[in-house]
Design a protein around this motif. Structure first.
Motif, PDB file in Angstrom:
ATOM      1  N   ARG A 107      62.013   7.935  39.451  1.00 35.44           N
ATOM      2  CA  ARG A 107      61.320   6.714  39.883  1.00 35.44           C
ATOM      3  C   ARG A 107      60.775   5.898  38.720  1.00 35.44           C
ATOM      4  O   ARG A 107      60.601   4.698  38.825  1.00 35.44           O
ATOM      5  CB  ARG A 107      60.183   7.063  40.840  1.00 35.44           C
ATOM      6  N   GLU A 108      60.501   6.560  37.609  1.00 29.82           N
ATOM      7  CA  GLU A 108      59.936   5.871  36.457  1.00 29.82           C
ATOM      8  C   GLU A 108      60.978   5.084  35.674  1.00 29.82           C
ATOM      9  O   GLU A 108      60.640   4.307  34.789  1.00 29.82           O
ATOM     10  CB  GLU A 108      59.241   6.870  35.514  1.00 29.82           C
ATOM     11  N   GLY A 109      62.248   5.297  35.956  1.00 29.34           N
ATOM     12  CA  GLY A 109      63.307   4.582  35.266  1.00 29.34           C
ATOM     13  C   GLY A 109      63.552   5.058  33.850  1.00 29.34           C
ATOM     14  O   GLY A 109      63.888   4.284  32.974  1.00 29.34           O
ATOM     15  N   ARG A 110      63.390   6.360  33.630  1.00 28.64           N
ATOM     16  CA  ARG A 110      63.595   6.909  32.290  1.00 28.64           C
ATOM     17  C   ARG A 110      64.923   7.644  32.145  1.00 28.64           C
ATOM     18  O   ARG A 110      65.461   7.728  31.058  1.00 28.64           O
ATOM     19  CB  ARG A 110      62.458   7.866  31.943  1.00 28.64           C
ATOM     20  N   GLN A 111      65.430   8.211  33.239  1.00 29.18           N
ATOM     21  CA  GLN A 111      66.668   8.987  33.201  1.00 29.18           C
ATOM     22  C   GLN A 111      67.780   8.231  33.902  1.00 29.18           C
ATOM     23  O   GLN A 111      67.805   8.142  35.125  1.00 29.18           O
ATOM     24  CB  GLN A 111      66.480  10.330  33.901  1.00 29.18           C
ATOM     25  N   PRO A 112      68.733   7.675  33.149  1.00 31.48           N
ATOM     26  CA  PRO A 112      69.829   6.957  33.786  1.00 31.48           C
ATOM     27  C   PRO A 112      70.695   7.902  34.608  1.00 31.48           C
ATOM     28  O   PRO A 112      70.905   9.060  34.230  1.00 31.48           O
ATOM     29  CB  PRO A 112      70.638   6.385  32.614  1.00 31.48           C
ATOM     30  N   ALA A 113      71.180   7.411  35.732  1.00 31.14           N
ATOM     31  CA  ALA A 113      72.122   8.184  36.551  1.00 31.14           C
ATOM     32  C   ALA A 113      73.475   8.179  35.843  1.00 31.14           C
ATOM     33  O   ALA A 113      73.894   7.167  35.290  1.00 31.14           O
ATOM     34  CB  ALA A 113      72.244   7.569  37.936  1.00 31.14           C
ATOM     35  N   ILE A 114      74.141   9.331  35.850  1.00 29.88           N
ATOM     36  CA  ILE A 114      75.424   9.495  35.179  1.00 29.88           C
ATOM     37  C   ILE A 114      76.499   9.792  36.227  1.00 29.88           C
ATOM     38  O   ILE A 114      76.303  10.633  37.098  1.00 29.88           O
ATOM     39  CB  ILE A 114      75.359  10.645  34.144  1.00 29.88           C
ATOM     40  N   ASP A 115      77.634   9.121  36.110  1.00 27.74           N
ATOM     41  CA  ASP A 115      78.769   9.357  37.001  1.00 27.74           C
ATOM     42  C   ASP A 115      79.395  10.703  36.656  1.00 27.74           C
ATOM     43  O   ASP A 115      79.740  10.959  35.504  1.00 27.74           O
ATOM     44  CB  ASP A 115      79.796   8.230  36.828  1.00 27.74           C
ATOM     45  N   ARG A 116      79.539  11.567  37.639  1.00 28.41           N
ATOM     46  CA  ARG A 116      80.076  12.907  37.405  1.00 28.41           C
ATOM     47  C   ARG A 116      81.526  12.879  36.921  1.00 28.41           C
ATOM     48  O   ARG A 116      81.931  13.704  36.114  1.00 28.41           O
ATOM     49  CB  ARG A 116      79.995  13.738  38.679  1.00 28.41           C
ATOM     50  N   GLY A 117      82.286  11.938  37.418  1.00 27.42           N
ATOM     51  CA  GLY A 117      83.697  11.869  37.056  1.00 27.42           C
ATOM     52  C   GLY A 117      83.973  11.335  35.668  1.00 27.42           C
ATOM     53  O   GLY A 117      84.862  11.816  34.966  1.00 27.42           O
ATOM     54  N   THR A 118      83.199  10.335  35.236  1.00 26.01           N
ATOM     55  CA  THR A 118      83.488   9.660  33.963  1.00 26.01           C
ATOM     56  C   THR A 118      82.460   9.934  32.878  1.00 26.01           C
ATOM     57  O   THR A 118      82.732   9.696  31.708  1.00 26.01           O
ATOM     58  CB  THR A 118      83.547   8.128  34.166  1.00 26.01           C
ATOM     59  N   GLY A 119      81.274  10.397  33.260  1.00 26.60           N
ATOM     60  CA  GLY A 119      80.201  10.587  32.291  1.00 26.60           C
ATOM     61  C   GLY A 119      79.506   9.288  31.917  1.00 26.60           C
ATOM     62  O   GLY A 119      78.625   9.272  31.068  1.00 26.60           O
ATOM     63  N   ALA A 120      79.896   8.173  32.539  1.00 22.74           N
ATOM     64  CA  ALA A 120      79.326   6.855  32.237  1.00 22.74           C
ATOM     65  C   ALA A 120      78.048   6.619  33.037  1.00 22.74           C
ATOM     66  O   ALA A 120      77.831   7.235  34.081  1.00 22.74           O
ATOM     67  CB  ALA A 120      80.340   5.761  32.562  1.00 22.74           C
ATOM     68  N   HIS A 121      77.206   5.699  32.545  1.00 21.95           N
ATOM     69  CA  HIS A 121      76.021   5.288  33.297  1.00 21.95           C
ATOM     70  C   HIS A 121      76.458   4.600  34.584  1.00 21.95           C
ATOM     71  O   HIS A 121      77.466   3.894  34.612  1.00 21.95           O
ATOM     72  CB  HIS A 121      75.162   4.326  32.478  1.00 21.95           C
ATOM     73  N   VAL A 122      75.672   4.795  35.644  1.00 19.05           N
ATOM     74  CA  VAL A 122      75.958   4.213  36.951  1.00 19.05           C
ATOM     75  C   VAL A 122      75.112   2.961  37.142  1.00 19.05           C
ATOM     76  O   VAL A 122      73.934   2.930  36.787  1.00 19.05           O
ATOM     77  CB  VAL A 122      75.668   5.226  38.079  1.00 19.05           C
ATOM     78  N   HIS A 123      75.728   1.924  37.689  1.00 17.10           N
ATOM     79  CA  HIS A 123      75.024   0.692  38.033  1.00 17.10           C
ATOM     80  C   HIS A 123      75.091   0.493  39.546  1.00 17.10           C
ATOM     81  O   HIS A 123      76.018   0.960  40.203  1.00 17.10           O
ATOM     82  CB  HIS A 123      75.665  -0.507  37.346  1.00 17.10           C
ATOM     83  N   LEU A 124      74.100  -0.206  40.084  1.00 16.62           N
ATOM     84  CA  LEU A 124      74.082  -0.586  41.496  1.00 16.62           C
ATOM     85  C   LEU A 124      74.368  -2.070  41.606  1.00 16.62           C
ATOM     86  O   LEU A 124      73.860  -2.866  40.804  1.00 16.62           O
ATOM     87  CB  LEU A 124      72.716  -0.302  42.119  1.00 16.62           C
ATOM     88  N   VAL A 125      75.175  -2.426  42.587  1.00 18.13           N
ATOM     89  CA  VAL A 125      75.390  -3.834  42.900  1.00 18.13           C
ATOM     90  C   VAL A 125      75.188  -4.001  44.402  1.00 18.13           C
ATOM     91  O   VAL A 125      75.630  -3.176  45.193  1.00 18.13           O
ATOM     92  CB  VAL A 125      76.793  -4.346  42.485  1.00 18.13           C
ATOM     93  N   ASP A 126      74.456  -5.047  44.784  1.00 21.45           N
ATOM     94  CA  ASP A 126      74.287  -5.371  46.197  1.00 21.45           C
ATOM     95  C   ASP A 126      75.378  -6.358  46.571  1.00 21.45           C
ATOM     96  O   ASP A 126      75.621  -7.338  45.862  1.00 21.45           O
ATOM     97  CB  ASP A 126      72.913  -5.989  46.453  1.00 21.45           C
TER      98      ASP A 126
END
Length: 111
Positions: free
Chosen positions: A26-45
């Motif tokens: 919730r604090e925005g310190r740990q970026p979510a990582i995609d399990r398949g690619t190892g890349a950071h995950v982004h959200l788009v609405d």
């Protein structure tokens, strides 16, 4: 977790927000990582319109899959768009929902 492909052929999808990083905490310190690619995950609405109804849905996309020229209001298309059901117990309460992810998002040709 079971995933189901989402057919976009009859839907209209309009970008409703700029891509933003997703975080594990919730604090925005740990970026979510995609399990398949190892890349950071982004959200788009995205406004997803089908059969006369529209909803805004959040879609998870790994950073390398974010196409160029994404701007709010443009028609977009996804590659590898799938929905996954999830459930967890959080603070003694059962929670469940549907997560939507894609391999990539690009501006629709001719948009």
């Amino acid at each position: 977790m079971k995933t189901m492909p989402i057919d976009q052929s009859q839907a209209l999808m309009i970008l409703a927000s700029e891509p933003r990083p997703q975080f594990k905490d919730r604090e925005g310190r740990q970026p979510a990582i995609d399990r398949g690619t190892g890349a950071h995950v982004h959200l788009v609405d995205v406004m997803f319109a089908f059969n006369g109804r529209a909803e805004v849905i959040a879609v998870k996309v790994p950073e390398p899959g974010l196409g160029k020229g994404l701007k709010v209001g443009l028609s977009v298309v996804f590659t590898g768009l799938v929905a996954s059901a999830w459930e967890n117990e959080i603070n003694g309460k059962d929670r469940h929902g549907v997560s939507v992810r894609a391999d990539a998002i690009t501006v629709k040709a001719g948009a």
